[in-house]
Design an enzyme around this catalytic site. Structure first.
Site, short mmCIF file in Angstrom:
data_model
loop_
_atom_site.label_atom_id
_atom_site.label_comp_id
_atom_site.label_asym_id
_atom_site.label_seq_id
_atom_site.Cartn_x
_atom_site.Cartn_y
_atom_site.Cartn_z
N ARG A 118 0.89 -1.18 0.00
CA ARG A 118 0.00 0.00 0.00
C ARG A 118 0.92 1.21 0.00
O ARG A 118 1.70 1.41 0.95
CB ARG A 118 -0.89 0.00 1.24
N HIS A 145 -7.35 1.18 -6.48
CA HIS A 145 -7.53 0.26 -5.34
C HIS A 145 -8.24 -0.99 -5.86
O HIS A 145 -9.41 -1.24 -5.58
CB HIS A 145 -8.35 0.96 -4.26
N GLN A 148 -10.12 -3.67 -3.62
CA GLN A 148 -11.41 -3.18 -3.14
C GLN A 148 -12.51 -3.44 -4.16
O GLN A 148 -13.60 -3.92 -3.83
CB GLN A 148 -11.31 -1.67 -2.85
N ASP A 236 -17.23 7.61 -1.49
CA ASP A 236 -16.02 7.41 -0.66
C ASP A 236 -15.75 8.73 0.05
O ASP A 236 -16.37 9.77 -0.23
CB ASP A 236 -14.85 6.97 -1.56
N CYS A 274 -16.31 1.80 0.48
CA CYS A 274 -15.17 0.93 0.79
C CYS A 274 -14.80 0.96 2.27
O CYS A 274 -14.17 0.03 2.76
CB CYS A 274 -13.96 1.33 -0.05
N ARG A 302 -13.71 -8.43 1.18
CA ARG A 302 -12.27 -8.21 0.99
C ARG A 302 -11.52 -9.50 1.25
O ARG A 302 -10.59 -9.87 0.53
CB ARG A 302 -11.76 -7.10 1.94
N1 NVA Z 1 -9.93 6.77 -1.20
C1 NVA Z 1 -9.53 6.30 0.11
C2 NVA Z 1 -9.72 4.82 0.20
C3 NVA Z 1 -9.40 4.26 1.55
C4 NVA Z 1 -9.55 2.78 1.63
C5 NVA Z 1 -8.09 6.68 0.36
O1 NVA Z 1 -7.25 6.53 -0.54
O2 NVA Z 1 -7.80 7.14 1.46
N1 CP Z 2 -11.20 -0.08 2.37
C1 CP Z 2 -9.93 -0.20 2.79
O1 CP Z 2 -9.01 -0.44 2.02
O2 CP Z 2 -9.79 -0.07 4.13
P1 CP Z 2 -8.44 0.06 4.95
O3 CP Z 2 -7.85 1.42 4.65
O4 CP Z 2 -8.86 -0.05 6.39
O5 CP Z 2 -7.51 -1.02 4.54
#
Ligand code: NVA
Ligand code: CP
Length: 318
Positions: A118, A145, A148, A236, A274, A302
């Site tokens: 990540r 992502h 997801q 989101d 998500c 997930r």
């Molecule tokens: N769009 C959000 C998704 C988190 C799972 C982010 O990148 O923070």
């Molecule tokens: N939706 C998602 O990826 O959640 P986290 O940031 O908790 O991993």
């Protein structure tokens, strides 16, 4: 929609590792088989040969951003598949002191069998994959992502049957999750409509590629108009982890998913997010906790979807 999984492994000795970087890069049939296998994991009907096929294998996860769902679902998923997990936070490793991604990638490939990262820039993900001799999985970048969205498609199909031919509606920031949804549209054959304020539209190159691949991708400003008659409403957070703005509430409040906006979608439309949600910002409590919301199933999926992704990466299904 039914897929049979042959018990023998689809090994590919000598071939490059099977990375799961972006939905756009992966053949539609393989994506379909992963979503179908996710459903079998969810219902407890996976073939015997795919229950613990990763015994003796190890997954390493690198986190440059926080996570709850991704971290726990990958860890539990790998354990259920018979494997082990190592979790690395960027600042606790030599990456935080300047070891390069290519060097770390080559070293980690000597110890483990799958890598998940990540990160911020998609270039970091691609660099990790370029130097890895094991599969690399995208656990979120600023741009996409994909894990997801594989879980989201599994969730849609859990409740409404095959997603092909359906209309998916997105409201709010055209962010990383939205962009993976756009990449999925030509692969799974659904239409996607996105209502986004000026300046927060999805990446034009991702939109153009999806359209070129045959998808109907409609982008506009008016959430009520765009969500009219859709089968699923998705939103989101107003600020993603990589965003540097401090407040977008004025821009994004008109895109909030509340009972009024849900009223424009089909009466049986699903609501997905998500998570983590910022309650009463991008979505109201009445929708989050209401009868159309499937956010907890979405979180659970997930686990099932990522098990299928890891099994595919390791060549256990085609
Ligand atoms: N769009 C959000 C998704 C988190 C799972 C982010 O990148 O923070
Ligand atoms: N939706 C998602 O990826 O959640 P986290 O940031 O908790 O991993």
């Amino acid at each position: 929609m039914m897929t049979s999984f042959s018990p023998q492994a689809v090994s590919h000795p000598g071939l490059p590792p099977r990375h799961f970087l972006d939905i756009a890069d992966i053949e539609a049939g393989a994506l379909r088989r992963m979503v179908n296998l996710a459903a079998l994991y969810r219902t407890g009907n996976a073939p015997e040969a795919l229950r613990r096929p990763l015994a003796g294998k190890t997954l390493a996860m690198i986190f440059e951003k926080p996570s709850t769902r991704t971290r726990v679902s990958f860890q539990v998923g790998m354990q259920q598949l018979g494997g082990d997990v190592v979790v690395l936070s960027h600042q606790d490793t030599q990456l935080g002191r300047g070891e390069t991604i290519p060097d770390a990638s080559r070293v980690l490939s000597r110890f483990v069998d799958i890598l998940m990262i990540r990160t911020f820039a998609p270039e970091t993900l691609h660099e990790l994959a370029d130097y890895a001799s094991v599969p690399v999985i995208n656990g979120l970048t600023d741009e996409t992502h994909p894990c997801q969205v594989m879980a989201d498609i599994a969730t849609f199909e859990q409740h409404r049957g095959e997603i092909e031919g359906k209309v998916i509606g997105w409201t709010g920031d055209g962010n990383n999750v939205a962009q993976s949804w756009i990449e999925a549209a030509p692969k799974f054959g659904f239409e996607i409509r996105l209502a986004c304020p000026e300046g927060l539209e999805p990446n034009a190159g991702i939109v153009a590629a999806a359209r070129k691949a045959g998808a109907s991708v409609i982008i506009g400003r008016d959430a009520r108009e765009l969500l009219d008659g859709v089968d699923c409403v998705i939103t989101d957070t107003w600020l993603s982890m990589h965003d540097t703005d401090t407040d977008r509430s004025n821009m994004l409040l008109p895109y909030q998913v509340n009972a009024d906006l849900m009223g424009y979608a089909k009466p049986n439309a699903l609501f997905m997010h998500c998570l983590p949600a910022h309650r009463n910002e991008e979505v109201t409590d009445e929708v989050m906790d209401g009868p159309q919301s499937v956010v907890w199933d979405e979180a659970e999926n997930r686990l099932h979807a990522q098990k299928a992704i890891m099994v595919w990466c390791m060549g256990k299904i085609s």
